[in-house]
Design a protein around this motif. Sequence first.
Motif, PDB file in Angstrom:
ATOM      1  N   LEU A 167       0.828  -1.212   0.000  1.00 61.25           N
ATOM      2  CA  LEU A 167       0.000   0.000   0.000  1.00 61.25           C
ATOM      3  C   LEU A 167       0.862   1.262   0.000  1.00 61.25           C
ATOM      4  O   LEU A 167       0.477   2.279  -0.577  1.00 61.25           O
ATOM      5  N   ARG A 168       2.028   1.202   0.625  1.00 67.12           N
ATOM      6  CA  ARG A 168       2.942   2.335   0.653  1.00 67.12           C
ATOM      7  C   ARG A 168       3.712   2.510  -0.658  1.00 67.12           C
ATOM      8  O   ARG A 168       4.431   3.493  -0.825  1.00 67.12           O
ATOM      9  N   GLY A 169       3.572   1.560  -1.569  1.00 65.89           N
ATOM     10  CA  GLY A 169       4.255   1.646  -2.849  1.00 65.89           C
ATOM     11  C   GLY A 169       5.696   1.174  -2.805  1.00 65.89           C
ATOM     12  O   GLY A 169       6.446   1.382  -3.770  1.00 65.89           O
ATOM     13  N   GLU A 170       6.094   0.509  -1.717  1.00 69.89           N
ATOM     14  CA  GLU A 170       7.463   0.011  -1.576  1.00 69.89           C
ATOM     15  C   GLU A 170       7.628  -1.387  -2.155  1.00 69.89           C
ATOM     16  O   GLU A 170       8.739  -1.820  -2.468  1.00 69.89           O
ATOM     17  N   MET A 171       6.505  -2.104  -2.256  1.00 62.59           N
ATOM     18  CA  MET A 171       6.484  -3.455  -2.788  1.00 62.59           C
ATOM     19  C   MET A 171       5.275  -3.603  -3.703  1.00 62.59           C
ATOM     20  O   MET A 171       4.408  -2.731  -3.765  1.00 62.59           O
ATOM     21  N   SER A 172       5.240  -4.733  -4.398  1.00 66.55           N
ATOM     22  CA  SER A 172       4.076  -5.136  -5.176  1.00 66.55           C
ATOM     23  C   SER A 172       3.618  -6.494  -4.657  1.00 66.55           C
ATOM     24  O   SER A 172       4.345  -7.153  -3.912  1.00 66.55           O
ATOM     25  N   LEU A 173       2.430  -6.911  -5.021  1.00 67.20           N
ATOM     26  CA  LEU A 173       2.001  -8.254  -4.645  1.00 67.20           C
ATOM     27  C   LEU A 173       2.902  -9.296  -5.298  1.00 67.20           C
ATOM     28  O   LEU A 173       3.218 -10.320  -4.698  1.00 67.20           O
ATOM     29  N   VAL A 174       3.327  -9.019  -6.538  1.00 61.54           N
ATOM     30  CA  VAL A 174       4.143  -9.965  -7.298  1.00 61.54           C
ATOM     31  C   VAL A 174       5.428  -9.302  -7.763  1.00 61.54           C
ATOM     32  O   VAL A 174       5.410  -8.184  -8.302  1.00 61.54           O
ATOM     33  N   GLY A 175       6.529  -9.978  -7.547  1.00 60.21           N
ATOM     34  CA  GLY A 175       7.832  -9.477  -7.973  1.00 60.21           C
ATOM     35  C   GLY A 175       8.926 -10.300  -7.320  1.00 60.21           C
ATOM     36  O   GLY A 175       8.639 -11.167  -6.484  1.00 60.21           O
ATOM     37  N   PRO A 176      10.177 -10.060  -7.647  1.00 55.15           N
ATOM     38  CA  PRO A 176      11.268 -10.766  -6.973  1.00 55.15           C
ATOM     39  C   PRO A 176      11.252 -10.466  -5.472  1.00 55.15           C
ATOM     40  O   PRO A 176      11.015  -9.326  -5.069  1.00 55.15           O
TER      41      PRO A 176
END
Length: 215
Positions: free
Chosen positions: A99-108
């Motif tokens: 939600l903070r834009g630091e991660m995504s649901l999917v990615g490395p």
Amino acid sequence: MLAKRIFDCAVILLTAPLTLPLLLATALVVRAGLGSPVLFVQQRPGRNGHPFALIKFRTMRDMRRDDGTLLPDAQRLSRLGRALRASSLDELPELWNVLRGEMSLVGPRPLLTDYLPLYSREQARRHEVLPGITGWAQINGRNMLSWEQKFALDIWYVNNRTLALDCRILLQTVINVLRSSGISASGEATMARFEGARSPNTAAHRQALDPEEHS
């Protein structure tokens, strides 16, 4: 990029009636079983290697040797911690990172900052995208893979990412969690430390890059 951001937030909002009670219940169980702190916070490299504070539920005890150094992870991992990892419930607080834009649901997966200088130039490309709670490597072997295979899968995702692929990965993640597959390498809490890039075995590298080999 914007479409992926909208997709992530929409999925989190739509699943909130399920995830919010799970977050609360897991926090209470961790507090009762391991005490405080309930959360584990650690600096991890995000997109382009920029650090952010990753948030997870705590799974290990603070057990130390006589000289004050921590015992190996495999010895500090509690029975409760193993159950949390097997169910991936320890990852739920990372929804806040999404939600903070630091991660995504999917990615490395975001790994240790110590690893940043150890990657080959090709392996470092995994940081061209936001790190994820789950990813292509996680549904194709997770911690049963070698580091070289895992990074090859990460780069395949960077080169081929689409929202349709993200949906496939999320669906397969749910299936893998129910099966509790690939949680840890033999004799490790998760995996042995990454010691640096090696020249990958050609056959293993090709296998890791071929999505159909791990479907």
